[in-house]
Design an enzyme around this catalytic site. Structure first.
Site, PDB file in Angstrom:
ATOM      1  N   VAL A   1     -67.432  51.923 -15.891  1.00 15.37           N
ATOM      2  CA  VAL A   1     -67.875  52.878 -16.873  1.00 15.37           C
ATOM      3  C   VAL A   1     -69.194  52.578 -17.642  1.00 15.37           C
ATOM      4  O   VAL A   1     -70.021  53.559 -17.642  1.00 15.37           O
ATOM      5  CB  VAL A   1     -66.832  53.149 -17.963  1.00 15.37           C
TER       6      VAL A   1
ATOM      7  N   SER B   1     -60.350  53.231  -9.598  1.00 14.38           N
ATOM      8  CA  SER B   1     -61.775  52.828 -10.705  1.00 14.38           C
ATOM      9  C   SER B   1     -61.149  52.930 -12.054  1.00 14.38           C
ATOM     10  O   SER B   1     -61.765  52.271 -12.688  1.00 14.38           O
ATOM     11  CB  SER B   1     -62.637  54.080 -10.434  1.00 14.38           C
TER      12      SER B   1
ATOM     13  N   CYS C   1     -58.777  59.450 -19.029  1.00 17.25           N
ATOM     14  CA  CYS C   1     -59.284  60.187 -17.608  1.00 17.25           C
ATOM     15  C   CYS C   1     -58.610  61.284 -17.227  1.00 17.25           C
ATOM     16  O   CYS C   1     -59.019  62.637 -17.146  1.00 17.25           O
ATOM     17  CB  CYS C   1     -59.734  59.295 -16.805  1.00 17.25           C
TER      18      CYS C   1
ATOM     19  N   GLN D   1     -54.018  58.706  -9.034  1.00 18.18           N
ATOM     20  CA  GLN D   1     -55.161  58.016  -9.603  1.00 18.18           C
ATOM     21  C   GLN D   1     -55.739  56.987  -8.875  1.00 18.18           C
ATOM     22  O   GLN D   1     -55.256  56.089  -8.381  1.00 18.18           O
ATOM     23  CB  GLN D   1     -54.646  57.424 -10.993  1.00 18.18           C
TER      24      GLN D   1
ATOM     25  N   LYS E   1     -49.952  58.761 -22.768  1.00 18.10           N
ATOM     26  CA  LYS E   1     -51.128  59.190 -23.230  1.00 18.10           C
ATOM     27  C   LYS E   1     -51.434  60.599 -22.761  1.00 18.10           C
ATOM     28  O   LYS E   1     -52.070  61.428 -23.656  1.00 18.10           O
ATOM     29  CB  LYS E   1     -52.120  58.331 -22.528  1.00 18.10           C
TER      30      LYS E   1
ATOM     31  N   HIS F   1     -59.762  61.102  -9.524  1.00 18.99           N
ATOM     32  CA  HIS F   1     -58.352  61.254  -9.698  1.00 18.99           C
ATOM     33  C   HIS F   1     -57.871  62.470  -9.150  1.00 18.99           C
ATOM     34  O   HIS F   1     -58.911  63.503  -9.126  1.00 18.99           O
ATOM     35  CB  HIS F   1     -58.118  61.054 -10.979  1.00 18.99           C
TER      36      HIS F   1
ATOM     37  N   ARG G   1     -50.853  55.538  -8.751  1.00 21.04           N
ATOM     38  CA  ARG G   1     -52.116  54.766  -8.372  1.00 21.04           C
ATOM     39  C   ARG G   1     -52.127  54.862  -7.013  1.00 21.04           C
ATOM     40  O   ARG G   1     -51.259  54.402  -6.274  1.00 21.04           O
ATOM     41  CB  ARG G   1     -52.055  53.223  -8.887  1.00 21.04           C
TER      42      ARG G   1
ATOM     43  N   GLN H   1     -63.376  60.088 -11.887  1.00 16.15           N
ATOM     44  CA  GLN H   1     -62.688  59.466 -12.839  1.00 16.15           C
ATOM     45  C   GLN H   1     -63.717  58.699 -13.986  1.00 16.15           C
ATOM     46  O   GLN H   1     -63.471  58.764 -15.172  1.00 16.15           O
ATOM     47  CB  GLN H   1     -61.654  58.536 -12.340  1.00 16.15           C
TER      48      GLN H   1
ATOM     49  N   ARG I   1     -69.375  36.354 -20.492  1.00 20.27           N
ATOM     50  CA  ARG I   1     -69.458  35.917 -19.192  1.00 20.27           C
ATOM     51  C   ARG I   1     -70.406  36.957 -18.412  1.00 20.27           C
ATOM     52  O   ARG I   1     -71.170  36.343 -17.509  1.00 20.27           O
ATOM     53  CB  ARG I   1     -68.122  36.305 -18.538  1.00 20.27           C
TER      54      ARG I   1
ATOM     55  N   ARG J   1     -57.461  57.219 -30.429  1.00 17.45           N
ATOM     56  CA  ARG J   1     -57.328  58.393 -29.865  1.00 17.45           C
ATOM     57  C   ARG J   1     -56.269  59.405 -30.667  1.00 17.45           C
ATOM     58  O   ARG J   1     -56.682  60.507 -30.734  1.00 17.45           O
ATOM     59  CB  ARG J   1     -56.863  58.521 -28.328  1.00 17.45           C
TER      60      ARG J   1
END
Length: 343
Positions: free
Chosen positions: A23, A167, A137, A164, A221, A250, A243, A323, A48, A108
């Site tokens: 993203v 990603s 998403c 979904q 969610k 998606h 998934r 997505q 990292r 949220r």
């Protein structure tokens, strides 16, 4: 309290928190494409990923380890590094009088934090006090379609099944799907390290934590965020999230029950004039939205609108949306654009 909900009326110092992720990378593309007024762009990452070189607007930028020092004099932080990271740096961002637009689930459902899909509830954006949440998403794609249809007749109930893309689990999951698909085609065993099971020629129910009501976190969610965005606290909504082996778009199958009869032709007419939506519907050739239609594109594609034969007030439809783009990065940038003072 902030003196004004708007961003400063000048080129902005912007930070992308989680800039090396899927993203975050898309945020950089969209910031360049939509030409947000930026005086300085700061790329923040984990230790990292520190030192990674990225070309942005023909300029070489280097990702920096996220420290308190890097938040000095910022105007806007676009965060996509996970809820724990957003919570960790929230007070630092607020102390700088900067605005945080957060892509995690951390804020949220906070009643004091607006949850925004610009095409749906743009006016709520002005109620922020330094933090605005970017929805999940799948919720963004769903509410983009539900909101205009709710104008035709009050929505009573929604049943949604999602398909979904990988990603949603991040860049490493996308790379793993490519690798495991290659291994599958070569006849070799596949062992998933990022996701709980291999997605190569496979699918599985969403792997977010299971809750006490036997719905997973991802499904709830959708329920709770949709209610908040549409401002329908008692909306009846049930979701099943799956998934599937698609890289970055998606899809959703949606059944809507209205208070009155809504004809597909009227729904189609409303959707065609709604921002952010395009219709792909060719019954003669059985051609409707596919993930390939929307990957890398802004619009959500909708089609196969039909009356639910099991009940008179029901409508069925299908949608596909990128997505990473509208489901995450684009929506966040659009939120920021709402707060840029008009010339």
């Amino acid at each position: 309290m902030r003196q004004s909900p708007y961003l400063p009326n000048r080129p902005l110092k912007v930070a992308v928190l989680g800039s090396s992720g899927a993203v975050g990378s898309e945020l950089l593309k969209i910031l360049e494409q939509r030409d947000l007024p930026i005086s300085e762009l700061v790329l923040l990452s984990s230790e990292r990923s520190e030192g990674k070189k990225i070309i942005w607007k023909d300029e070489e930028l280097v990702t920096k380890k996220t420290t308190k020092e890097e938040f000095k004099n910022l105007d806007l932080v676009l965060a996509s590094a996970g809820g724990s990271i957003s919570k960790k740096w929230l007070s630092t961002i607020i102390d700088q009088n900067a605005l945080l637009i957060d892509n995690s689930s951390a804020f949220r459902l906070d009643k004091n934090v607006p949850l925004i899909v610009p095409e749906v509830n743009a006016s709520d954006v002005l109620n922020h006090d330094g933090v605005i949440a970017n929805p999940n998403c799948t919720t963004i794609l769903l509410t983009l379609v539900l909101a205009p249809l709710n104008k035709l007749s009050t929505i009573q109930r929604v049943i949604v099944s999602t398909y979904q893309s990988v990603s949603g689990a991040g860049r490493l999951a996308m790379e793993e799907l490519k690798l495991l698909t290659e291994q599958y085609l070569q006849g070799n065993p596949q062992k998933s390290e990022v996701l709980p099971y291999s997605l190569a020629f496979n699918l599985f129910l969403h792997n977010s934590p299971m809750l006490s009501n036997n719905y997973c976190e991802e499904e709830m969610k959708m329920v709770n965020e949709t209610r908040k965005i549409l401002n329908i606290a008692d909306l009846k909504l049930s979701a099943t999230c799956v998934r599937v082996p698609v890289l970055r778009a998606h899809s959703e199958s949606i059944n809507i029950e209205f208070a009155d009869v809504v004809e597909p032709k009227d729904a189609l007419k409303e959707l065609k004039k709604s921002p952010g939506i395009e219709v792909i519907e060719d019954y003669k050739n059985n051609r409707f939205p596919m993930p390939n239609d929307v990957m890398g594109r802004d619009n959500v594609a909708v089609g196969r609108l039909r009356t639910d034969i099991s009940q008179p007030h029901g409508l069925e439809l299908w949608l596909c949306g990128d997505q990473i783009r509208k489901g995450a990065a684009l929506n966040a940038v659009q939120i920021a654009e709402l707060l840029i003072p008009k010339k």
